[in-house]
Scaffold this active site. Structure first.
Site, PDB file in Angstrom:
ATOM      1  N   THR A 107      48.099 100.499  51.695  1.00 41.66           N
ATOM      2  CA  THR A 107      47.483 101.716  52.217  1.00 41.66           C
ATOM      3  C   THR A 107      47.981 102.855  51.351  1.00 41.66           C
ATOM      4  O   THR A 107      49.139 103.262  51.429  1.00 41.66           O
ATOM      5  CB  THR A 107      47.857 101.948  53.694  1.00 41.66           C
ATOM      6  OG1 THR A 107      47.321 100.880  54.476  1.00 41.66           O
ATOM      7  CG2 THR A 107      47.275 103.257  54.195  1.00 41.66           C
ATOM      8  N   LYS A 182      40.219 103.333  55.625  1.00 42.81           N
ATOM      9  CA  LYS A 182      41.495 103.114  56.303  1.00 42.81           C
ATOM     10  C   LYS A 182      42.017 104.414  56.902  1.00 42.81           C
ATOM     11  O   LYS A 182      42.610 104.421  57.993  1.00 42.81           O
ATOM     12  CB  LYS A 182      42.525 102.528  55.328  1.00 42.81           C
ATOM     13  CG  LYS A 182      43.913 102.279  55.929  1.00 42.81           C
ATOM     14  CD  LYS A 182      43.875 101.270  57.076  1.00 42.81           C
ATOM     15  CE  LYS A 182      45.261 101.073  57.706  1.00 42.81           C
ATOM     16  NZ  LYS A 182      46.204 100.368  56.817  1.00 42.81           N
ATOM     17  N   LYS A 250      53.503 108.013  56.964  1.00 44.52           N
ATOM     18  CA  LYS A 250      53.027 107.937  55.582  1.00 44.52           C
ATOM     19  C   LYS A 250      51.509 107.930  55.549  1.00 44.52           C
ATOM     20  O   LYS A 250      50.876 108.663  54.788  1.00 44.52           O
ATOM     21  CB  LYS A 250      53.590 106.691  54.904  1.00 44.52           C
ATOM     22  CG  LYS A 250      53.257 106.557  53.419  1.00 44.52           C
ATOM     23  CD  LYS A 250      52.028 105.693  53.158  1.00 44.52           C
ATOM     24  CE  LYS A 250      52.320 104.227  53.431  1.00 44.52           C
ATOM     25  NZ  LYS A 250      51.154 103.360  53.046  1.00 44.52           N
TER      26      LYS A 250
END
Length: 303
Positions: A107, A182, A250
């Site tokens: 990711t 995502k 994050k």
């Protein structure tokens, strides 16, 4: 386009770079599917452990791991980690054979996906950004949702192979589209977890039988994966598993940075990100993301 995952692709030479909580079982699924898998991990002992457990091979550098591989998959921490295993004389791009496909499950930002896609094409290689959803349990059980960005021919070449650990493998669009999808996923989850935390905390303070309440409302419009999989553990105050708060922050940082670039407002996401910062300050950096409810209990003096 979503690829069916029931197809059994021919045995291929596959490299897998990064053996964290996600990558370790993902690489194992590839080996068990009949592929010849070589792994690389920054901590070499982890790669040797994987090779012993699954019967594959371990290499000392990314360049060595990818030699002769038809497909190279990676799952590391962030943009910088990804560049470190891809670029340079010991990086994957230096060792990959012409026309091979690099599939990145990290990711990361859409920018780094587009950057590495461009470098790959210059070198006669292919790059597909393919972040996943489903967490550690999804990786272990081989039922991840995989969102892909990149050229359609490259996606078509790898989609059946990714079915070794993905129940849904979908091309969203061009390079970077997988990462953007995502981000959409994480924005949705942030709001869901905060809402579920508030609801459970509210119900408990009101004296309700919350397992019963969740069982009832999970049959209606409030139903969600989070309620199915995290409702009871949130009631019990158990968070020592799952997708860590550090990782979620994050990811939300990527969402907020992208939103700033394209001029979109994410007020709820920004607020939930701050709440996760509070959880970190409470010592919950490695707790599951459902630990947002712990913050509410602390605020109400009921932790």
């Amino acid at each position: 386009m979503t690829s069916p995952t029931t197809q059994s692709p021919a045995s291929l030479r596959v490299a897998f770079l990064g053996l964290g909580v996600m990558g370790y079982p993902m690489a194992g699924h590839l080996q068990r599917a009949g592929h010849s898998v070589t792994v690389y991990n920054r901590t070499a002992a982890k790669a040797q452990q994987w090779a012993k457990e699954y019967g594959g091979n371990a290499a000392a550098t990314p360049a060595e791991a990818v030699r002769d591989a038809d497909i190279v998959a990676a799952c590391v921490g962030n943009d910088d980690d990804l560049r470190s295993i891809v670029l340079g004389e010991h990086g994957a791009f230096a060792g990959m054979k012409a026309d091979a496909v690099f599939v990145d499950h990290t990711t990361a930002s859409a920018d780094v996906a587009r950057e590495l896609y461009a470098v790959a094409r210059e070198k006669g290689l292919h790059f597909v950004d393919a972040p996943v959803s489903g967490g550690e349990a999804g990786a272990k059980n081989g039922v991840l949702t995989i969102m892909c960005g990149g050229d359609a021919p490259a996606f078509d070449r790898v989609s059946a192979t990714l079915g070794a650990y993905g129940r849904a493998v979908t091309r969203i669009g061009e390079a970077g589209a997988g990462q953007l999808a995502k981000m959409v996923n994480q924005i949705c989850i942030a709001g869901l977890v905060q809402g579920l935390s508030e609801a459970i905390n509210f119900g408990q303070r009101a004296g309700l039988d919350m397992p019963l309440v969740l069982d009832v409302i999970n049959k209606g419009a409030a139903a969600s994966w989070q309620m199915d999989n995290r409702g009871q553990t949130m009631i019990d105050g158990k968070f020592d598993f799952g997708f860590a708060v550090d990782w979620m922050r994050k990811d939300l940082g990527l969402c907020l940075a992208e939103a700033q670039r394209n001029g979109v407002s994410l007020p709820v996401t920004a607020l939930v990100d701050q709440f996760y910062g509070d959880v970190q300050a409470l010592g919950g950096s490695r707790w599951d993301t459902s630990s947002l409810i712990h913050r509410l209990r602390v605020l109400s003096g009921k932790a």
